[in-house]
Design a protein around this motif. Structure first.
Motif, PDB file in Angstrom:
ATOM      1  N   LEU A   1      -0.538 -14.750   2.753  1.00  0.00           N
ATOM      2  CA  LEU A   1       0.823 -14.296   3.053  1.00  0.00           C
ATOM      3  C   LEU A   1       1.704 -14.369   1.818  1.00  0.00           C
ATOM      4  CD1 LEU A   1       3.190 -13.491   4.882  1.00  0.00           C
ATOM      5  CD2 LEU A   1       3.397 -15.922   5.523  1.00  0.00           C
ATOM      6  N   PHE A   2       1.736 -15.522   1.156  1.00  0.00           N
ATOM      7  CA  PHE A   2       2.632 -15.682   0.010  1.00  0.00           C
ATOM      8  C   PHE A   2       2.143 -14.920  -1.219  1.00  0.00           C
ATOM      9  CE2 PHE A   2       4.047 -19.465   2.456  1.00  0.00           C
ATOM     10  CZ  PHE A   2       5.380 -19.099   2.558  1.00  0.00           C
TER      11      PHE A   2
ATOM     12  N   LEU B   1      11.155 -10.523 -10.396  1.00  0.00           N
ATOM     13  CA  LEU B   1      10.040 -11.258 -10.993  1.00  0.00           C
ATOM     14  C   LEU B   1      10.176 -12.762 -10.746  1.00  0.00           C
ATOM     15  CD1 LEU B   1       9.489  -9.314 -14.329  1.00  0.00           C
ATOM     16  CD2 LEU B   1       7.897  -9.519 -12.409  1.00  0.00           C
ATOM     17  N   PHE B   2      11.404 -13.239 -10.659  1.00  0.00           N
ATOM     18  CA  PHE B   2      11.613 -14.635 -10.271  1.00  0.00           C
ATOM     19  C   PHE B   2      11.062 -14.876  -8.866  1.00  0.00           C
ATOM     20  CE2 PHE B   2      14.200 -17.547  -7.731  1.00  0.00           C
ATOM     21  CZ  PHE B   2      13.983 -18.748  -8.402  1.00  0.00           C
ATOM     22  N   TYR B   3      11.379 -13.967  -7.942  1.00  0.00           N
ATOM     23  CA  TYR B   3      10.872 -14.101  -6.572  1.00  0.00           C
ATOM     24  C   TYR B   3       9.357 -13.988  -6.529  1.00  0.00           C
ATOM     25  CZ  TYR B   3      15.590 -13.872  -4.644  1.00  0.00           C
ATOM     26  OH  TYR B   3      16.893 -14.142  -4.322  1.00  0.00           O
ATOM     27  N   SER B   4       8.797 -13.126  -7.382  1.00  0.00           N
ATOM     28  CA  SER B   4       7.348 -13.005  -7.448  1.00  0.00           C
ATOM     29  C   SER B   4       6.714 -14.332  -7.867  1.00  0.00           C
ATOM     30  CB  SER B   4       6.955 -11.903  -8.440  1.00  0.00           C
ATOM     31  OG  SER B   4       5.555 -11.786  -8.539  1.00  0.00           O
TER      32      SER B   4
ATOM     33  N   TYR C   1       4.504  -7.961  -3.583  1.00  0.00           N
ATOM     34  CA  TYR C   1       5.537  -7.022  -3.150  1.00  0.00           C
ATOM     35  C   TYR C   1       6.705  -7.016  -4.140  1.00  0.00           C
ATOM     36  CZ  TYR C   1       9.349  -5.043  -0.397  1.00  0.00           C
ATOM     37  OH  TYR C   1      10.420  -4.282   0.021  1.00  0.00           O
ATOM     38  N   PHE C   2       7.132  -8.202  -4.563  1.00  0.00           N
ATOM     39  CA  PHE C   2       8.231  -8.284  -5.536  1.00  0.00           C
ATOM     40  C   PHE C   2       7.758  -7.891  -6.938  1.00  0.00           C
ATOM     41  CE2 PHE C   2      10.111 -11.091  -2.278  1.00  0.00           C
ATOM     42  CZ  PHE C   2      11.384 -10.528  -2.212  1.00  0.00           C
TER      43      PHE C   2
ATOM     44  N   SER D   1       0.829  -1.213   0.000  1.00  0.00           N
ATOM     45  CA  SER D   1       0.000   0.000   0.000  1.00  0.00           C
ATOM     46  C   SER D   1       0.858   1.256   0.000  1.00  0.00           C
ATOM     47  CB  SER D   1      -0.928   0.004   1.215  1.00  0.00           C
ATOM     48  OG  SER D   1      -1.774  -1.115   1.227  1.00  0.00           O
ATOM     49  N   SER D   2       1.987   1.189   0.706  1.00  0.00           N
ATOM     50  CA  SER D   2       2.878   2.345   0.800  1.00  0.00           C
ATOM     51  C   SER D   2       3.465   2.748  -0.546  1.00  0.00           C
ATOM     52  CB  SER D   2       4.013   2.045   1.790  1.00  0.00           C
ATOM     53  OG  SER D   2       3.512   1.786   3.075  1.00  0.00           O
ATOM     54  N   LYS D   3       3.438   1.824  -1.494  1.00  0.00           N
ATOM     55  CA  LYS D   3       3.950   2.142  -2.826  1.00  0.00           C
ATOM     56  C   LYS D   3       2.986   3.052  -3.596  1.00  0.00           C
ATOM     57  CE  LYS D   3       6.245  -2.392  -3.267  1.00  0.00           C
ATOM     58  NZ  LYS D   3       7.636  -1.996  -3.495  1.00  0.00           N
TER      59      LYS D   3
END
Length: 276
Positions: A84-85, A103-106, A91-92, A46-48
């Protein structure tokens, strides 16, 4: 189970009696921590897009104005882990300086969400289309590679313990149990007195306002339109399943998968003049 392991480990090592009451207590502590941690990532995302004050406001809605702390934190449902995930993945996905690594982490974390609860596969597909449109084939490949560990684990686990994916409990229902009429399932998930999202969490009605603003404003971030599509198709598909209501559980458990997207869809509204 793996996330909850630290919560169980230390009491057991300190010789806590293994009783049903203690197991329930530990499961609730684990679930509450999982849901609470997901709230941290909701705030970071949200902060983004908005101010710190509004981000805190949205996080409070996410945790306390939905069934998250009312139901999802009360037992080791799949839903808390999925949320959560999903939020870690988003976030990523929404990193300011996007790269193949992020994007890999996403893809990796959304793959774990799918592993936690297969219903999030729909979100994975739609986000894949979003990544392809926005970043092209190179970054899309990184996103898909992130899914590989979860797919491999899923296949190996099922082959080892169940001999075949077909032996899973829900495998026989994949093609046979989509029998609920639209007016009962889809609309029931939104307005049912005992299961409706807008009945238990009326504040989420403003997610519809956020959706309207996202599509009305051509300059609005494409991600909010993506969230709206994920919510719509999730409700459409789950609403067609014969057990769309989710048994005797309190509230709209079956649609808790989309709580993060619905709360994030409040951002166009809280950023607009309508909110002021």
């Amino acid at each position: 189970a793996l996330i909850s392991l630290p919560v169980y480990f230390f009491p057991v090592m300190l010789n806590m009696p293994i009783t049903w009451e203690n197991l329930i207590l530990l499961s609730r502590i684990s679930s509450a921590l999982i849901v609470g941690l997901s709230g941290v990532f909701l705030y970071l995302i949200s902060s983004k897009f908005t101010t710190e004050k509004k981000s805190i406001f949205l996080t409070v809605i996410y945790l306390f104005a939905t069934i998250n702390f009312a139901t999802i934190s009360q037992a080791l449902w799949q839903h808390g882990t999925l949320e959560l995930f999903t939020l870690i993945s988003l976030y990523f996905l929404l990193c300011k300086n996007q790269s193949s690594k992020s994007l890999f982490y996403s893809g990796l974390f959304l793959g774990i969400a799918v592993l936690s609860r297969p219903t999030s596969a729909l979100a994975f597909i739609l986000i894949f289309l979003y990544v392809f449109r926005k970043y092209g084939i190179k970054h899309t490949t990184s996103y898909l590679v992130g899914l590989a560990p979860s797919v491999l684990f899923f296949i190996l686990y099922n082959q080892l313990f169940y001999l075949s994916i077909a032996n899973q409990g829900y495998a026989s229902q994949i093609f046979e149990n989509w029998k609920t009429p639209f007016y009962m399932g889809f609309l029931g998930l939104l307005f049912s007195p005992s299961k409706g999202i807008f009945i238990y969490s009326p504040v989420l009605i403003f997610s519809a306002v956020g959706t309207y603003l996202a599509f009305k404003n051509k300059n609005e971030n494409l991600i909010f339109k993506l969230f709206a599509l994920i919510i719509f198709f999730h409700l459409l598909i789950i609403g067609a399943w014969k057990h769309w209501y989710g048994g005797w559980s309190f509230g709209y458990r079956m649609t808790s998968d989309v709580i993060p997207y619905m709360v994030l869809l409040l951002i166009p509204y809280v950023n607009s003049k309508l909110f002021e």
